[in-house]
Design an enzyme around this catalytic site. Sequence first.
Site, PDB file in Angstrom:
ATOM      1  N   TYR A   1      34.686 -28.862  77.974  1.00 43.94           N
ATOM      2  CA  TYR A   1      35.155 -27.903  76.970  1.00 43.94           C
ATOM      3  C   TYR A   1      35.752 -26.649  77.590  1.00 43.94           C
ATOM      4  O   TYR A   1      36.418 -25.887  76.893  1.00 43.94           O
ATOM      5  CB  TYR A   1      34.010 -27.526  76.022  1.00 43.94           C
ATOM      6  CG  TYR A   1      33.524 -28.704  75.213  1.00 43.94           C
ATOM      7  CD1 TYR A   1      34.297 -29.215  74.173  1.00 43.94           C
ATOM      8  CD2 TYR A   1      32.325 -29.346  75.515  1.00 43.94           C
ATOM      9  CE1 TYR A   1      33.871 -30.314  73.447  1.00 43.94           C
ATOM     10  CE2 TYR A   1      31.901 -30.443  74.789  1.00 43.94           C
ATOM     11  CZ  TYR A   1      32.679 -30.927  73.759  1.00 43.94           C
ATOM     12  OH  TYR A   1      32.269 -32.025  73.046  1.00 43.94           O
TER      13      TYR A   1
ATOM     14  N   HIS B   1      23.324 -32.686  75.952  1.00 44.80           N
ATOM     15  CA  HIS B   1      23.906 -33.327  77.135  1.00 44.80           C
ATOM     16  C   HIS B   1      22.887 -33.337  78.274  1.00 44.80           C
ATOM     17  O   HIS B   1      22.268 -32.306  78.559  1.00 44.80           O
ATOM     18  CB  HIS B   1      25.153 -32.574  77.608  1.00 44.80           C
ATOM     19  CG  HIS B   1      26.362 -32.827  76.763  1.00 44.80           C
ATOM     20  ND1 HIS B   1      27.453 -31.976  76.731  1.00 44.80           N
ATOM     21  CD2 HIS B   1      26.669 -33.850  75.921  1.00 44.80           C
ATOM     22  CE1 HIS B   1      28.359 -32.457  75.909  1.00 44.80           C
ATOM     23  NE2 HIS B   1      27.904 -33.587  75.409  1.00 44.80           N
TER      24      HIS B   1
ATOM     25  N   HIS C   1      33.663 -36.936  65.393  1.00 41.47           N
ATOM     26  CA  HIS C   1      33.272 -36.303  66.651  1.00 41.47           C
ATOM     27  C   HIS C   1      33.995 -34.969  66.860  1.00 41.47           C
ATOM     28  O   HIS C   1      33.563 -34.141  67.668  1.00 41.47           O
ATOM     29  CB  HIS C   1      33.554 -37.253  67.814  1.00 41.47           C
ATOM     30  CG  HIS C   1      32.501 -37.210  68.878  1.00 41.47           C
ATOM     31  ND1 HIS C   1      31.185 -37.555  68.648  1.00 41.47           N
ATOM     32  CD2 HIS C   1      32.554 -36.833  70.187  1.00 41.47           C
ATOM     33  CE1 HIS C   1      30.485 -37.412  69.759  1.00 41.47           C
ATOM     34  NE2 HIS C   1      31.293 -36.964  70.695  1.00 41.47           N
TER      35      HIS C   1
ATOM     36  N   LYS D   1      20.275 -39.563  71.873  1.00 40.35           N
ATOM     37  CA  LYS D   1      20.356 -40.784  72.676  1.00 40.35           C
ATOM     38  C   LYS D   1      19.054 -41.010  73.429  1.00 40.35           C
ATOM     39  O   LYS D   1      18.461 -40.071  73.953  1.00 40.35           O
ATOM     40  CB  LYS D   1      21.527 -40.688  73.670  1.00 40.35           C
ATOM     41  CG  LYS D   1      22.902 -40.748  73.008  1.00 40.35           C
ATOM     42  CD  LYS D   1      23.998 -40.729  74.046  1.00 40.35           C
ATOM     43  CE  LYS D   1      25.363 -40.880  73.408  1.00 40.35           C
ATOM     44  NZ  LYS D   1      26.455 -40.856  74.414  1.00 40.35           N
TER      45      LYS D   1
ATOM     46  N   ARG E   1      31.879 -31.979  66.459  1.00 41.27           N
ATOM     47  CA  ARG E   1      31.075 -31.686  67.654  1.00 41.27           C
ATOM     48  C   ARG E   1      31.924 -30.927  68.670  1.00 41.27           C
ATOM     49  O   ARG E   1      31.465 -29.937  69.261  1.00 41.27           O
ATOM     50  CB  ARG E   1      30.572 -33.015  68.232  1.00 41.27           C
ATOM     51  CG  ARG E   1      29.591 -32.907  69.376  1.00 41.27           C
ATOM     52  CD  ARG E   1      28.946 -34.271  69.583  1.00 41.27           C
ATOM     53  NE  ARG E   1      28.274 -34.418  70.859  1.00 41.27           N
ATOM     54  CZ  ARG E   1      27.041 -33.995  71.110  1.00 41.27           C
ATOM     55  NH1 ARG E   1      26.350 -33.359  70.180  1.00 41.27           N
ATOM     56  NH2 ARG E   1      26.486 -34.197  72.291  1.00 41.27           N
TER      57      ARG E   1
END
Length: 300
Positions: free
Chosen positions: A281, A272, A246, A173, A249
């Site tokens: 998580y 991240h 996803h 990103k 991931r």
Amino acid sequence: MTNVKNYLNLFIEYLQIEKNYSKYTIVNYTTDIEDFFSFMKEQAILHLEEITYNDTRLYLTQLHTRKYSRKTISRKISSLRSFYKFLIRESILNENPFLLVSIPKKEKKIPQFLYEDEIKQLFSVSDIHTPLGQRNQALVEILYGTGIRVSECCGIKISDIDFFIGTILVTGKGGKQRYIPFGTYAQDAVERYMYDGRKILMSKQKEDHPYLFANHRGEALTDQGIRHILNRMIKNVSSILHIHPHMFRHTFATHLLNEGADMRSVQELLGHSHLSSTQVYTHVTKEHLKKMYMAHHPRA
């Protein structure tokens, strides 16, 4: 309403050039802001500077009435905040009426992940003697072996892969780049596909392209193409198992943490910006630890 559309065009240029946002993100911003323009038209408001806090509250009420989810409402309000912030930066407006609007809290969902036996089923479904089977095997090995996003996977170029040290240069990103290691299973699958199946697929094109993954016509594989491939693979494995890209991931991160990886390292591998994004998580790993405790502790 001509001015507001001109302002939107300026904002889109800013997102493209300065922020380097993806096409998908820019489409969301555009949709959200144009939706607000429709609200302005209904309320006979011609200029953005005429919008007051009461107007923003009315708009928020409309979004709730239209049964939008909390996540969608939060995104729309956030888009408008950013739009106004940009206009203030450009000295077009003086105030941001969306600053005081309270965004609904997002529902905290535990990420869905695949268990090891489910992953093994996916690894056994592809016919690795065919070009598409080799590609599909390489695809799932890379998605699970690196935890990269689907958009990042589509963007992998052959020149990004270093087989000698076992890393891939991934562009995430905002154009941020990071190196991610991959294991022997992924390396074997990718090499087999690159030197065999990909060459056959690319023979259908007049010119080769730099991207690793290609579709059946030899064109660069898209996000939608990956989703279609995974859906087809799942149908061959199970009618009960439902996955989305996803989940690879989520599975990557969950399995690493379950095996003792530290949070900071997982954060870096996932790309991240904030540790809080990775900490989601821990809910999954806590569940795993609880099950292990209940299954094996004599006083559980």
